[in-house]
Write a protein that holds these residues in place. Structure first.
Motif, short mmCIF file in Angstrom:
data_model
loop_
_atom_site.label_atom_id
_atom_site.label_comp_id
_atom_site.label_asym_id
_atom_site.label_seq_id
_atom_site.Cartn_x
_atom_site.Cartn_y
_atom_site.Cartn_z
N LEU A 296 0.83 -1.20 0.00
CA LEU A 296 0.00 0.00 0.00
C LEU A 296 0.86 1.25 0.00
O LEU A 296 0.59 2.20 -0.72
CB LEU A 296 -0.95 0.01 1.20
CG LEU A 296 -2.16 -0.90 1.10
CD1 LEU A 296 -2.87 -0.99 2.44
CD2 LEU A 296 -3.11 -0.42 0.02
N GLU A 297 1.90 1.24 0.82
CA GLU A 297 2.78 2.40 0.89
C GLU A 297 3.51 2.63 -0.42
O GLU A 297 3.68 3.76 -0.86
CB GLU A 297 3.79 2.25 2.03
CG GLU A 297 4.60 3.49 2.25
CD GLU A 297 5.47 3.40 3.49
OE1 GLU A 297 6.40 4.23 3.58
OE2 GLU A 297 5.25 2.53 4.33
N ALA A 298 3.92 1.54 -1.07
CA ALA A 298 4.61 1.68 -2.36
C ALA A 298 3.67 2.24 -3.43
O ALA A 298 4.09 3.01 -4.28
CB ALA A 298 5.16 0.33 -2.80
N LEU A 299 2.41 1.85 -3.36
CA LEU A 299 1.44 2.31 -4.35
C LEU A 299 0.95 3.73 -4.08
O LEU A 299 0.67 4.48 -5.00
CB LEU A 299 0.24 1.37 -4.40
CG LEU A 299 0.51 -0.01 -4.97
CD1 LEU A 299 -0.68 -0.93 -4.73
CD2 LEU A 299 0.83 0.08 -6.45
N GLU A 300 0.83 4.06 -2.81
CA GLU A 300 0.27 5.36 -2.43
C GLU A 300 0.92 5.84 -1.14
O GLU A 300 0.36 5.69 -0.06
CB GLU A 300 -1.24 5.20 -2.24
CG GLU A 300 -2.01 6.50 -2.31
CD GLU A 300 -3.50 6.22 -2.28
OE1 GLU A 300 -4.09 6.53 -1.23
OE2 GLU A 300 -4.05 5.72 -3.27
N PRO A 301 2.13 6.43 -1.22
CA PRO A 301 2.89 6.80 -0.02
C PRO A 301 2.12 7.68 0.97
O PRO A 301 2.28 7.54 2.17
CB PRO A 301 4.11 7.53 -0.56
CG PRO A 301 4.23 7.07 -1.97
CD PRO A 301 2.84 6.76 -2.43
N SER A 302 1.26 8.56 0.50
CA SER A 302 0.54 9.45 1.41
C SER A 302 -0.53 8.71 2.21
O SER A 302 -0.99 9.19 3.24
CB SER A 302 -0.12 10.59 0.63
OG SER A 302 -1.08 10.06 -0.26
N ARG A 303 -0.91 7.53 1.76
CA ARG A 303 -1.96 6.75 2.44
C ARG A 303 -1.46 6.14 3.75
O ARG A 303 -2.23 5.94 4.67
CB ARG A 303 -2.44 5.65 1.50
CG ARG A 303 -3.55 4.83 2.05
CD ARG A 303 -3.93 3.77 1.02
NE ARG A 303 -5.02 2.98 1.52
CZ ARG A 303 -6.08 2.66 0.83
NH1 ARG A 303 -6.21 3.05 -0.40
NH2 ARG A 303 -7.03 1.93 1.37
#
Length: 130
Positions: free
Chosen positions: A112-119
Motif C-alpha cells: 500500500l505504501e509503495a502504491l500510495e505513499p501518502s496513504r
C-alpha cells in the motif's frame, strides 16, 4: 455458496461442535475447486480473470500478495475469525496462523505504501516536533 452448503449437508454427521471454522474450511476447499475449474475454462477461452471489487489501491496491493497472504487476511480481517479459528480453516497451528497473519499485514502495508505513499504515513521519530 450453495455448493458449500450441499457439501456440509452431505457431511452433517462430521460437523464438529464449533462448526464455524469447519464450515470455512469446507467453503475454502469448495472455492479452490471452483477457481481451478474457472482457470481451466479461462485457459480454454482465454478470458481475463474478474477484477477485485474493492478500493482500487487496495485491490492492486492485494493482487501483488501471494494467495496464502490474501487468504489469512480475508479470514481474520474481513471474516472476523479468531486466529485459532483461522488456523483450523488453514490446517495449521494457532502460532503459525498468527505468524502468517502478522507477515501478511506487513506485506500488505508495504504494498500500500509503495502504491500510495501518502496513504500510509510513517510515524515520526521519537522526540520529533510536529
Amino acid at each position: 455458496m450453495a455448493e458449500t452448503f450441499a457439501v456440509c449437508w452431505r457431511k452433517l454427521d462430521r460437523v464438529p461442535e464449533n462448526a464455524l471454522p469447519w464450515l470455512y474450511a469446507v467453503a475454502r476447499k469448495t472455492l479452490a475447486n471452483e477457481r481451478r475449474k474457472r482457470s481451466r475454462e479461462a485457459a480454454l477461452t482465454d478470458l481475463p480473470a474478474p477484477p477485485l471489487e474493492h478500493d482500487h489501491t487496495l485491490s492492486l496491493a492485494l493482487g501483488e500478495l501471494k494467495e496464502t497472504d490474501r487468504e489469512v487476511l480475508r479470514l481474520v480481517a474481513w471474516e472476523g475469525l479468531l486466529l485459532r479459528e483461522a488456523a483450523a480453516v488453514l490446517g495449521c497451528s494457532t502460532v503459525a496462523a498468527r505468524v502468517r497473519f502478522h507477515r501478511a499485514k506487513r506485506r500488505l502495508a508495504a504494498r500500500l505504501e509503495a502504491l500510495e505513499p501518502s496513504r500510509c504515513p510513517r510515524p515520526h521519530p521519537e522526540g520529533a516536533v510536529r
